[in-house]
Design an enzyme around this catalytic site. Structure first.
Site, PDB file in Angstrom:
ATOM      1  CB  SER A   1      -2.453  -2.211   6.495  1.00 16.16           C
ATOM      2  OG  SER A   1      -1.410  -1.701   7.296  1.00 16.16           O
TER       3      SER A   1
ATOM      4  CE1 TYR B   1      -2.920   3.313   4.565  1.00 17.27           C
ATOM      5  CE2 TYR B   1      -2.098   2.504   6.669  1.00 17.27           C
ATOM      6  CZ  TYR B   1      -2.236   2.357   5.299  1.00 17.27           C
ATOM      7  OH  TYR B   1      -1.699   1.264   4.686  1.00 17.27           O
TER       8      TYR B   1
END
Length: 223
Positions: free
Chosen positions: A135, A147
């Site tokens: 990501s 995250y």
């Protein structure tokens, strides 16, 4: 003989789009996710080149069983795409939820490790490829993002695994998108990256000649 790609998190979003794109490119696809109904519907759509395997990717025995079933069905395993992942509802550290951290670490980190560990013996036989969904959050610092920290792990692990696989002719690629229009978000994001954009990037990496190792593909929305 067609090559075979195993995909985790295959029931929707990036995983489902990748399954469609890979099958259109001539690959067999083994589809792993917990949602049996969605998996089977996707497998039925693709046809004989698809195998639906309901699987909890945080369970090592289930990942191993899925790999065994894939090889029994298609004869070999040429690539694995560790795409399954999850996010966090309560951001930050001070106000975060440790139970959420537990779950996100198991899915975003341990499930990737389990998939890599279980698949290496088969990928060695084919000098195959391991791909993983990272990501933009694993390339930038984001305030209090647990995250994001899991995706920093993915970023580092992919590079380290690439060096290990290189010793026997294998390759590892991390796909690092910005915001993608997937069920990960509660509201649709039609102006952001689409799952098909990521799927095309995966197929691009898969189809590189053996002399080329694409270590990372970083995509960002154009709007």
């Amino acid at each position: 003989m067609s090559k075979t790609l195993l995909i985790t998190g295959a029931s929707s979003g990036i995983g489902a789009a990748t399954a469609r794109a890979a099958s259109e490119a001539g690959w067999n696809v083994a589809l792993l996710a917990r949602s049996e109904d969605k998996l089977q519907a996707l497998a039925d759509e693709i046809g004989d080149a698809a195998l639906a395997i309901p699987c909890d990717v945080t369970k090592r025995d289930q990942i191993q069983s899925a790999i065994t079933q894939t090889v029994e069905r298609f004869g070999s395993l040429d690539a694995v795409y560790a795409n399954a992942g999850t996010g966090i509802d309560k951001p930050g550290v001070e106000n975060g939820d440790p139970d959420e951290w537990h779950d996100v670490i198991h899915i975003n980190i341990l499930a990737v490790l389990y998939a890599a560990h279980a698949s290496m013996p088969e990928l060695k036989k084919t000098k195959g490829m391991f791909l993983v969904t990272g990501s933009k959050a694993g390339r930038d610092h984001m305030k209090g993002s647990v995250y994001g920290a899991t995706k920093w792990f993915v970023q580092g692990f992919a590079g380290n695994l690439a060096e290990e696989m290189r010793e026997w002719g294998g390759r590892c690629t991390v796909i690092t998108p910005g915001m993608v229009n997937t069920p990960f978000f509660d509201e649709a994001k039609p102006d952001k990256l689409q799952p098909e954009d990521i799927a095309d990037a995966v197929v691009f990496a898969l189809e590189q000649p053996k002399t080329s190792s694409v270590r990372e593909i970083h995509l960002m929305p154009n709007d």
